[in-house]
Structure formats: structure tokens, C-alpha cells
Design an enzyme around this catalytic site. Sequence first.
Site, PDB file in Angstrom:
ATOM      1  N   ASN A 166       4.042   3.816   5.547  1.00 53.99           N
ATOM      2  CA  ASN A 166       4.442   2.689   6.544  1.00 53.99           C
ATOM      3  C   ASN A 166       3.837   3.516   7.987  1.00 53.99           C
ATOM      4  O   ASN A 166       3.981   4.493   8.172  1.00 53.99           O
ATOM      5  CB  ASN A 166       6.086   2.988   6.915  1.00 53.99           C
ATOM      6  N   ARG A 213       4.994  -0.288  -0.570  1.00 58.87           N
ATOM      7  CA  ARG A 213       4.499   0.941  -1.111  1.00 58.87           C
ATOM      8  C   ARG A 213       4.922   1.581  -2.578  1.00 58.87           C
ATOM      9  O   ARG A 213       3.902   2.019  -3.018  1.00 58.87           O
ATOM     10  CB  ARG A 213       5.025   2.259  -0.113  1.00 58.87           C
TER      11      ARG A 213
HETATM   12  C1  LIG Z   1       9.356   1.937   6.231  1.00 60.06           C
HETATM   13  O1  LIG Z   1       9.640   0.174   6.094  1.00 60.06           O
HETATM   14  C2  LIG Z   1      10.856   0.045   5.762  1.00 60.06           C
HETATM   15  C3  LIG Z   1      11.278  -1.480   5.975  1.00 60.06           C
HETATM   16  O2  LIG Z   1      10.913  -1.968   6.979  1.00 60.06           O
HETATM   17  C4  LIG Z   1      12.062   0.882   6.489  1.00 60.06           C
HETATM   18  O3  LIG Z   1      13.264   0.764   5.860  1.00 60.06           O
HETATM   19  C5  LIG Z   1      11.740   2.395   6.406  1.00 60.06           C
HETATM   20  O4  LIG Z   1      12.504   2.979   7.203  1.00 60.06           O
HETATM   21  C6  LIG Z   1      10.197   2.435   6.947  1.00 60.06           C
HETATM   22  N1  LIG Z   1       9.780   4.095   6.970  1.00 60.06           N
HETATM   23  C7  LIG Z   1       9.174   4.609   7.930  1.00 60.06           C
HETATM   24  C8  LIG Z   1       8.803   5.959   7.502  1.00 60.06           C
HETATM   25  O5  LIG Z   1       8.632   4.116   8.916  1.00 60.06           O
END
Ligand SMILES: *[C@@H]1O[C@H](CO)[C@@H](O)[C@H](O)[C@H]1NC(C)=O
Length: 127
Positions: free
Chosen positions: A70, A52
Amino acid sequence: MCPLPLAAAAVAAAQTPLRLLNRGLAATMSTARPLKSVDYEVFGNVQGVCFRMYTEDEARKIGVVGWVKNTSRGTVTGQVQGPEEKVNSMKSWLSKVGSPSSRIDRTDFSNEKTISKLEYTNFSVRY
Ligand SMILES: *[C@@H]1O[C@H](CO)[C@@H](O)[C@H](O)[C@H]1NC(C)=O
Ligand SMILES: *[C@@H]1O[C@H](CO)[C@@H](O)[C@H](O)[C@H]1NC(C)=O
């Protein structure tokens, strides 16, 4: 932890003038040439690899607006808007480049359309 790309550091250091410049550019572009909007979803090893942050950095370098986030499916999704050729550059980056430690298996694009006006003022990470 994500190493801060150079351009992001430069943006952080010069945020106010850059934002004004971007706004001026956006105004010029919207009258000069067709604007496009496209949704994307990137599949592969794209979470936990600074994807990101690199996407945000690349979007700002290219000069497109929109967002990235994500998903709970392990993918990264978002929207890109800007002049057609810049959106195409971003599509290519999202399909073939990504962040240095990511692995892109495939990128789906949907809802591609011409718009008369940008719906965002910048490119940002959503949570
Ligand atoms: C996005 O991905 C990262 C790595 O997997 C993780 O640490 C994070 O919590 C995720 N954030 C969301 C909003 O899912
Ligand atoms: C970037 O855009 C988002 C949504 O369009 C907005 O909420 C945010 O304030 C903007 N940030 C800056 C620095 O302009």
C-alpha cells in the site's frame, strides 16, 4: 476480510516442497532466457479490497517474484521480476484484472529493465 484464494491455501498447505520447486525453476529460468524487472503503481479503488493478497496469489500462480504494498496515496505499488513473458502476464493482470472488488483506473510501469539474476526468492506483501 479477504477470502483466501484456493491457490493460496494450496501454497500454505505445501509450502516447503513448493519453495524448493520455485528455487529450482528460478535457477533454470535465469540461464535459459532473459529476465525482466519492472516497478508498478496501481491507481483506482485498490485499498481495502484484498488487492495485495490477490496480487501475491496471482504472482505465485504465474511464477514471478517481487513484492506489493500500500502507499499513503491510496495506491498499491511494487516490483515484479521474472522471465519476460511471465512479467508481461503479470503486467496485464495488474492493468486489467486486479482483485474481484477492486477498480483499476490506471497502472503506471517504470524502471523496466533486463536483469541477469532475480533479486527475490518469492513474491511477498510488504508492510
Ligand atoms: C493498506 O490499506 C488497507 C485498506 O485501506 C488499510 O487497512 C491498511 O492499514 C493499509 N496499510 C498500510 C501499510 O498503509
Ligand atoms: C520471501 O522474500 C523475502 C524478501 O526477499 C524474504 O524476506 C522472505 O524470507 C521470503 N519468504 C519465504 C517464505 O521464502
